[in-house]
Design an enzyme around this catalytic site. Structure first.
Site, PDB file in Angstrom:
ATOM      1  N   LYS A   1      15.411 -21.120 -27.650  1.00 29.37           N
ATOM      2  CA  LYS A   1      15.327 -21.729 -26.322  1.00 29.37           C
ATOM      3  C   LYS A   1      14.598 -23.065 -26.377  1.00 29.37           C
ATOM      4  O   LYS A   1      15.018 -24.033 -25.731  1.00 29.37           O
ATOM      5  CB  LYS A   1      14.625 -20.767 -25.348  1.00 29.37           C
ATOM      6  CG  LYS A   1      15.459 -19.546 -24.979  1.00 29.37           C
ATOM      7  CD  LYS A   1      14.649 -18.538 -24.186  1.00 29.37           C
ATOM      8  CE  LYS A   1      15.505 -17.316 -23.863  1.00 29.37           C
ATOM      9  NZ  LYS A   1      14.751 -16.224 -23.237  1.00 29.37           N
TER      10      LYS A   1
ATOM     11  N   GLN B   1       9.773 -13.227 -21.499  1.00 26.24           N
ATOM     12  CA  GLN B   1      10.650 -12.679 -22.518  1.00 26.24           C
ATOM     13  C   GLN B   1      10.502 -11.158 -22.594  1.00 26.24           C
ATOM     14  O   GLN B   1       9.397 -10.624 -22.711  1.00 26.24           O
ATOM     15  CB  GLN B   1      10.327 -13.305 -23.889  1.00 26.24           C
ATOM     16  CG  GLN B   1      11.235 -12.855 -25.012  1.00 26.24           C
ATOM     17  CD  GLN B   1      12.689 -13.261 -24.787  1.00 26.24           C
ATOM     18  OE1 GLN B   1      12.973 -14.373 -24.358  1.00 26.24           O
ATOM     19  NE2 GLN B   1      13.609 -12.356 -25.058  1.00 26.24           N
TER      20      GLN B   1
ATOM     21  N   ASP C   1      16.143 -16.451 -15.135  1.00 22.23           N
ATOM     22  CA  ASP C   1      16.818 -15.342 -15.821  1.00 22.23           C
ATOM     23  C   ASP C   1      17.768 -14.612 -14.868  1.00 22.23           C
ATOM     24  O   ASP C   1      18.658 -13.887 -15.298  1.00 22.23           O
ATOM     25  CB  ASP C   1      15.794 -14.343 -16.380  1.00 22.23           C
ATOM     26  CG  ASP C   1      15.582 -14.485 -17.881  1.00 22.23           C
ATOM     27  OD1 ASP C   1      16.472 -15.034 -18.560  1.00 22.23           O
ATOM     28  OD2 ASP C   1      14.530 -14.037 -18.381  1.00 22.23           O
TER      29      ASP C   1
END
Length: 292
Positions: free
Chosen positions: A52, A96, A119
């Protein structure tokens, strides 16, 4: 049989995002800023966050990684999230997953401001998605839609079978493909589905997202089907320099010859997940989903 090249599609999308970011900066706007919170030292998570960071650099985003020790308490993590929610310099952020066992993933997801939830996991964004309203789409399903669009794969009136009912891939994938514009007839399968093999064999499009290496075999796929393999399982291998290799949920070598289109693992869906996250962050920076 056509192999769907996720790297090619992701590169085209990254180029488009980079061009838009360059225009924003030239016009005096700030570059989008994405923050990732990483708790603990899970190897796969560290690798993913590293990808990322690299992608952010490629498209001109600012990127920050907040690394916290595995023993970080749930309250400490929630405090970090609250600070990011109110930081005007941060356009979007992710926590995460997976998290250490002592931290509630659902509580963490719900603590994120939906306007910064790039997300697409917050119940508000999930509800907007299900209602067909503008929302941040979960990155993997959104990436799959981009692949279908790029390759011009017909979905209207087709029977799509999604294997796996996770909130991250299976459920949103089934919902999105059933919406107007995609117009699939969708069957969502899981571990309790009766006659699973026969159900999958009836599909024009198979999305395998159950996390079991090489679960889908040739006798489960009809001739000419489109197969999208979301699975990624790391197994030991004495034939690679790293000592391991990646397998998908589909037994590729025997299934591929039966398909009209198929995604490989790696190099299929994986690259799309990260670039879809970039697209959500750009939308957040521009206020597209939640206008000021």
């Amino acid at each position: 049989m056509t192999i769907i090249d996720g790297k090619e599609v992701a590169a085209a999308m990254k180029s488009s995002i980079a061009d838009e970011v360059a225009r924003m900066v030239a016009d005096g706007d700030k570059a989008p800023h994405l923050v990732a919170i990483l708790v603990g030292d899970d190897g796969a998570s560290q690798t993913y966050v590293g990808h990322k960071e690299k992608c952010c650099n490629e498209v001109g985003f600012r990127s920050t990684v907040v690394r916290l020790p595995g023993e970080t308490s749930e309250a400490e993590l929630l405090d970090r999230i609250a600070a990011l929610n109110t930081d005007p310099d941060v356009d979007g952020f992710i926590v995460q997953l997976p998290l250490p066992g002592h931290i509630s993933e659902q509580k963490v997801i719900e603590a994120i401001d939906p306007r910064k939830d790039v997300d697409g996991f917050h119940p508000v964004n999930t509800g907007r998605m299900i209602s067909g309203l503008p929302s941040y789409l979960p990155a993997t399903p959104d990436g799959i839609l981009s692949l279908l669009r790029y390759y011009g794969i017909e979905t209207a009136g087709k029977h799509c079978v999604v294997i796996g009912r996770s909130n991250i891939v299976g459920r949103p994938m089934a919902n999105l493909l059933s919406q107007k514009g995609w117009d699939c007839t969708v069957t969502l399968c899981h571990s309790r589905t009766a006659n699973l093999k026969e159900v999958v064999a009836s599909a024009d499009i198979v999305v395998a997202a159950l996390g079991k290496a090489e679960f889908v075999t040739a006798d489960m796929v009809k001739e000419g089907a489109v197969v999208i393999d979301v699975g990624i399982t790391r197994i030991p291998s004495d034939k690679t320099k790293s000592g391991w290799k990646l397998l998908g949920d589909v037994k590729y070598d025997e299934v591929a010859p039966r398909c009209s289109y198929i995604t490989p693992v790696p190099g299929g869906v994986g690259p799309m997940t990260i670039v879809s996250l970039m697209r959500n962050t750009l939308k957040a920076a521009k206020g597209e989903i939640y206008p000021e």
